[in-house]
Design an enzyme around this catalytic site. Structure first.
Site, short mmCIF file in Angstrom:
data_model
loop_
_atom_site.label_atom_id
_atom_site.label_comp_id
_atom_site.label_asym_id
_atom_site.label_seq_id
_atom_site.Cartn_x
_atom_site.Cartn_y
_atom_site.Cartn_z
N HIS A 1 20.04 71.30 30.01
CA HIS A 1 18.73 71.77 29.54
C HIS A 1 18.27 71.12 28.24
O HIS A 1 17.29 71.56 27.66
CB HIS A 1 18.74 73.28 29.33
CG HIS A 1 18.94 74.05 30.58
ND1 HIS A 1 17.88 74.55 31.33
CD2 HIS A 1 20.06 74.41 31.24
CE1 HIS A 1 18.38 75.19 32.38
NE2 HIS A 1 19.69 75.11 32.35
N LYS B 1 9.24 71.13 18.74
CA LYS B 1 8.11 71.73 19.47
C LYS B 1 6.80 71.60 18.69
O LYS B 1 5.72 71.84 19.20
CB LYS B 1 8.40 73.19 19.81
CG LYS B 1 9.58 73.36 20.79
CD LYS B 1 9.92 74.83 20.97
CE LYS B 1 11.18 75.06 21.81
NZ LYS B 1 10.96 74.92 23.27
N LYS C 1 3.47 78.91 33.11
CA LYS C 1 2.89 80.27 33.13
C LYS C 1 1.42 80.21 32.73
O LYS C 1 0.56 80.86 33.33
CB LYS C 1 3.67 81.20 32.19
CG LYS C 1 5.08 81.49 32.71
CD LYS C 1 6.04 82.02 31.64
CE LYS C 1 7.47 81.83 32.14
NZ LYS C 1 8.48 81.95 31.09
N LYS D 1 6.38 80.06 21.87
CA LYS D 1 7.68 79.49 22.24
C LYS D 1 8.59 79.65 21.05
O LYS D 1 8.13 80.01 19.96
CB LYS D 1 7.53 78.02 22.61
CG LYS D 1 6.69 77.21 21.59
CD LYS D 1 6.51 75.76 21.98
CE LYS D 1 5.45 75.51 23.02
NZ LYS D 1 5.96 75.17 24.35
N ARG D 2 9.90 79.39 21.24
CA ARG D 2 10.78 79.45 20.09
C ARG D 2 10.32 78.48 19.02
O ARG D 2 9.72 77.44 19.32
CB ARG D 2 12.21 79.12 20.52
CG ARG D 2 12.87 80.25 21.26
CD ARG D 2 13.02 81.48 20.39
NE ARG D 2 14.00 81.23 19.37
CZ ARG D 2 15.23 81.74 19.37
NH1 ARG D 2 15.60 82.59 20.30
NH2 ARG D 2 16.08 81.45 18.40
N THR E 1 8.70 75.95 30.38
CA THR E 1 8.34 76.80 31.51
C THR E 1 7.14 77.66 31.12
O THR E 1 6.40 78.12 31.99
CB THR E 1 9.51 77.71 31.94
OG1 THR E 1 10.13 78.24 30.75
CG2 THR E 1 10.53 76.94 32.74
C1 26Q Z 1 24.98 77.00 22.32
C2 26Q Z 1 26.18 77.14 21.61
C3 26Q Z 1 26.32 78.12 20.66
C4 26Q Z 1 25.27 79.00 20.43
C5 26Q Z 1 24.08 78.88 21.14
C6 26Q Z 1 23.93 77.88 22.09
C7 26Q Z 1 22.65 77.74 22.84
C8 26Q Z 1 21.97 78.87 23.29
C9 26Q Z 1 20.77 78.75 23.98
C10 26Q Z 1 22.11 76.50 23.11
C11 26Q Z 1 20.91 76.40 23.81
C12 26Q Z 1 20.24 77.51 24.25
C13 26Q Z 1 18.96 77.47 24.98
C14 26Q Z 1 18.36 76.39 25.40
C15 26Q Z 1 17.07 76.43 26.09
O1 26Q Z 1 16.45 77.46 26.24
N1 26Q Z 1 16.58 75.29 26.59
C16 26Q Z 1 15.33 75.24 27.31
O2 26Q Z 1 15.59 75.44 28.68
C17 26Q Z 1 14.40 75.56 29.42
C18 26Q Z 1 14.77 75.87 30.84
O3 26Q Z 1 15.30 74.75 31.47
C19 26Q Z 1 13.57 74.30 29.31
O4 26Q Z 1 12.35 74.52 29.96
C20 26Q Z 1 13.32 73.93 27.85
O5 26Q Z 1 12.69 72.67 27.77
C21 26Q Z 1 14.64 73.90 27.09
O6 26Q Z 1 14.40 73.71 25.71
#
Ligand code: 26Q
Length: 810
Positions: free
Chosen positions: A355, A551, A657, A545-546, A653
């Site tokens: 991702h 971004k 929406k 978004k976050r 995503t």
């Molecule tokens: C990893 C290790 C330790 C702590 C936290 C994490 C961690 C947690 C969440 C790393 C990444 C995430 C989330 C990533 C994320 O949401 N990515 C998004 O995924 C979406 C679905 O595929 C995409 O549409 C977005 O582009 C992408 O940023």
């Protein structure tokens, strides 16, 4: 099963109130009503679930196991009622009993077991997996605290705990009979028994994994799946030895350590931090899940040799990557098969979805930590790494740089993505562009060696939730124009029928009216939640978004400041009223992101109180952006800001929406925007900015943001304004410094300045188009008509066809 009528539904709710809360409908509180309604639906889903399971077992179908550290489920009452086809009788029954249905639905807390895109994707996929009648289960952790609640105090983000289980446990059914035991630490002892080497771990710490299941209903099907959330419990309530010595605190420590595992969701997104508790969480949920899958498989088939034929494990990013060594461990140490047999099963069972391409988000765990926390897993990873390296050395004839890139263990770290590539049957990106970047850049060397593993599955969203359920006005119009509810199951073929109404003024006007009604509804929500008075005649221009630098919320801010300064120069400027809305949580440790939130609030404060802006310009920061807020906001949005630096946003995503709800996109050619552009053309969206290749080239040839700043007077003015700040007296030199000179990072890492002129131009084109409401609504209609490719049903069908090889309902 019999369909509920209003009367039978009312009776069922009444019974629940009596039996579970000892009250009548007259005595019931709204909270009682919510729980009673949930229980009625839960009973029905559980009854269906028993039948579904039996059918799957009898037919011996291949099962999909979707593992994710996050499932951002949001609310379930309306969703489940909708999918079960009982939303209308339920609303009528609630009303009949003297309650307001909307208030009951609003009581439900969001199940916030996720950060953003990745977690919400998992939730949307559960809906489609079930609707397409694929035997599937989701697996995650039953976090006591979900994603934090965001408060804005003096313009700054404050994080509060999200104790969702207080009200939100209505959907969960504990399954103590399916408990698993997970082991941490210990030391390994090896011994030979004939020609068999046994490896035993001794002196480990035990943690119990207790499943709490949430039943998942599909749309127009009796097929039912479930989401299994593991809760962590200590096997011993207290250490009696220590207790008897009067060491009361110490006596409870082990229990507290165990239970800390399921305490809280890590709130970092797109960023990796090597915290030992996070690794514990990952292994805890991986080990419990794999044990439970293998146990069920052996119950059904009496052998593990056909495991890969009957199971596929999809992992949502590398967070559950330990499934690979864990499955190996169980197959070898518990089921007693050889390395080669176990490896064959593993590489044909596990598939990995990536991702992100951001280097700082790729997981790399310190070898030391892995070794002490999971000694046997570490051993297996070493062997996987050794064999993979031998293969790479052979393939690349010892080319050091390629071998280094592909290494599973390097420099004292375990690289989880490479582990997944080595031990999985497929690696997929989440949009066409992103998958190309994986193949040609991030995982180039591995892809040359094993090209058939690399796939694309473009993300999709649950369009029944994100369109039909939350935008009933638009839903009725679509049904009327496309001839019924066919679009709910076949959006890709039904929605394009809307295109032919582009010349129908009446249809376009109705589209405008629906949007306006939704804007009023959102304005009401914003008033109630935050006391904001939104101008509902203004363009609703939204970026939610976050918060992350890539971004580029800051680019949006720059453009707004430019508009504001122009208005100050010329208060009579001809400007259509414009309302900018932001919503974003920042990771608590991400200082720059928090500064940007504060800047948005300073700017909002300035603009909203300046008489020059009255009836023209507004800026609001929406507090605590979450699934249930998005459900009110998406239908009301007119402009969707998707402005990441090209090559950085894997898919997005939210963009989908907005599109489905008829908003027009201002965006870069990044992530799924590229595919959006393919179906819409230049004429139905506002594209701008550098393309992926151009971003790379500019970086390589020496990007100099300071030069842009000194040569472009408007850019100069905007950045100076940011430095200086606004009427609250807070300066933002640090942010400008970061853009012009960088600080520990390259200057303007995400190239805001390079894209700024082209972005302002896109904004101007958008505003000019807005003045022509016929044209605008035409474009909006085309967006809705062509959004079918972004339905999660299509994504799941792609996974089923190209990776899982399982049948599904067409
Ligand atoms: C990893 C290790 C330790 C702590 C936290 C994490 C961690 C947690 C969440 C790393 C990444 C995430 C989330 C990533 C994320 O949401 N990515 C998004 O995924 C979406 C679905 O595929 C995409 O549409 C977005 O582009 C992408 O940023």
């Amino acid at each position: 099963m019999e369909k509920y009528t209003k009367e039978s539904m009312r009776q069922a709710i009444c019974d629940k109130l009596r039996l579970n809360f000892g009250c009548t409908e007259e005595e019931a509180t709204e909270a009682n009503m919510l729980k009673a309604c949930a229980m009625v639906l839960r009973d029905r889903m559980n009854a269906q679930y028993v039948d579904s399971r039996q059918k799957v077992r009898k037919k011996q179908l291949r099962r999909v196991h979707y593992m994710s550290m996050e499932f951002l489920m949001g609310r379930s009452l309306m969703k489940n009622a909708y999918n079960l086809g009982v939303l209308e009788p339920m609303k009528a029954a609630i009303e009949d009993m003297g309650f307001k249905p909307a208030r009951i639905f609003d009581m439900e807390p969001d199940a916030g077991l996720g950060n953003g895109g990745l977690g919400r994707l998992a939730a949307c996929y559960l809906d489609s997996l079930t609707t397409l009648e694929i035997p599937a289960r989701g697996y995650s952790i039953c976090y006591e605290l979900g994603i934090f609640k965001q408060k804005i105090v003096d313009g700054q983000q404050i994080e509060l705990p999200d104790n969702w289980l207080d009200q939100g446990d209505a959907w969960l059914v504990p399954k103590p009979e399916d408990v698993e035991e997970v082991h941490f630490g210990g030391t390994l002892r090896e011994f030979w028994d004939g020609d068999h080497l046994h490896i035993i771990n001794e002196g480990y710490t035990r943690v119990l994994a207790v499943p709490c299941d949430m039943t998942i209903a599909g749309y127009e099907t009796s097929h039912t799946n479930s989401l299994r959330l593991w809760d962590a419990k200590s096997p011993t309530p207290i250490d009696m030895g220590l207790f008897n010595q009067g060491e009361y605190v110490k006596a409870g420590e082990e229990k507290a350590m165990s239970e800390a595992i399921a305490k809280v969701l890590y709130p970092e997104d797109n960023h990796y931090e090597g915290k030992s508790l996070r690794l514990r969480q990952q292994y805890f949920f991986v080990s419990a899940t794999v044990q439970s899958i293998v146990r069920k498989h052996i119950q059904n088939y009496g052998t593990v040799t056909n495991f890969h034929e009957k199971n596929v494990i999809q992992i949502n990013d590398t967070h559950p990557a330990l499934v690979i060594p864990e499955l190996m461990r169980i197959l070898m140490d518990d089921a007693g098969i050889s390395w080669d047999e176990a490896w064959h099963i593993t590489v044909n069972s596990v598939a990995y979805t990536n991702h992100t391409v951001l280097a700082e988000a790729l997981e790399r765990w310190p070898q030391q930590l892995m070794q002490t926390l999971l000694p046997r897993i570490w051993q297996i990873i070493c062997e996987i790494a050794r064999r993979w390296q031998a293969k790479a050395t052979d393939f690349y004839r010892g080319d050091e740089s390629k071998i280094k890139n592909m290494a599973v263990i390097w420099d004292g770290e375990v690289r989880m993505a490479n582990l997944c590539i080595a031990g999985g049957m497929a690696v997929n990106g989440v949009s066409a562009l992103h998958s190309d970047i994986l193949r040609n850049d991030v995982f180039k060397d591995a892809c040359r060696m094993e090209p058939e593993k690399f796939k694309n599955v473009t993300n999709g969203i649950d369009h029944r939730r994100w369109l039909a359920e939350i935008n009933p006005g638009l839903d009725s119009l679509i049904c009327e124009l496309t001839g019924g509810t066919d679009y709910l199951r076949h959006p890709g073929t039904a929605l394009p029928k809307l295109d032919k109404f582009a010349g129908d003024k009446q249809v376009l006007a109705r589209l405008g009216e629906i949007k306006h009604a939704n804007k009023l509804a959102f304005a009401k929500f914003a008033k109630k939640e935050q006391g904001f008075i939104l101008n509902t005649d203004a363009i609703f221009d939204v970026q939610v978004k976050r918060l992350h630098e890539y971004k580029r919320q800051l680019l949006n801010v720059m453009q707004i400041i430019n508009l504001y300064l122009q208005l100050r120069d010329n208060p009579n400027m001809d400007l259509h009223p414009h309302t900018f809305l932001f919503g974003a949580k920042a990771a608590p440790g991400y200082a720059v992101a928090k500064r940007i939130i504060r800047l948005i609030n300073s700017l909002a404060d300035q603009i909203n109180s300046d008489p020059i802006c009255k009836d023209k310009l507004q800026v609001f920061f929406l507090e605590n952006y979450r699934v249930s807020m998005a459900e009110v906001l998406m239908p009301a949005s007119e402009v969707s800001q998707q402005i990441s630096t090209a090559g950085k946003e894997a898919s997005g995503t939210g963009n989908m929406k907005f599109m489905m709800n008829g908003a027009l996109t201002i965006g870069t050619l990044d992530g799924a925007n590229v595919e959006m552009h393919q179906v819409l053309g230049d004429e139905n969206m506002f594209l701008f900015g550098l393309k992926t290749e151009e971003v790379k080239e500019m970086r390589d040839t020496g990007y100099n943001p300071y030069r842009l700043y000194s040569r472009d007077a408007t850019l100069h003015r905007v950045l100076d304004q940011i430095s200086q700040g606004f009427k609250d007296g807070i300066r933002y030199d640090d942010l400008v410094e970061r853009l012009l000179f960088g600080s520990g990072s390259p200057a303007d890492e995400y190239m805001l300045l390079a894209d700024y002129p082209s972005y302002c131009d896109a904004e101007r084109r958008m505003m000019a188009t807005y003045r022509d409401s016929v044209k605008w609504n035409q474009m909006s209609l085309h967006n809705i008509a062509r959004s079918g490719i972004f339905a999660a049903d299509r994504s799941i069908a792609d996974y089923a066809d190209t990776i899982w090889h399982v049948p599904y309902k067409k």
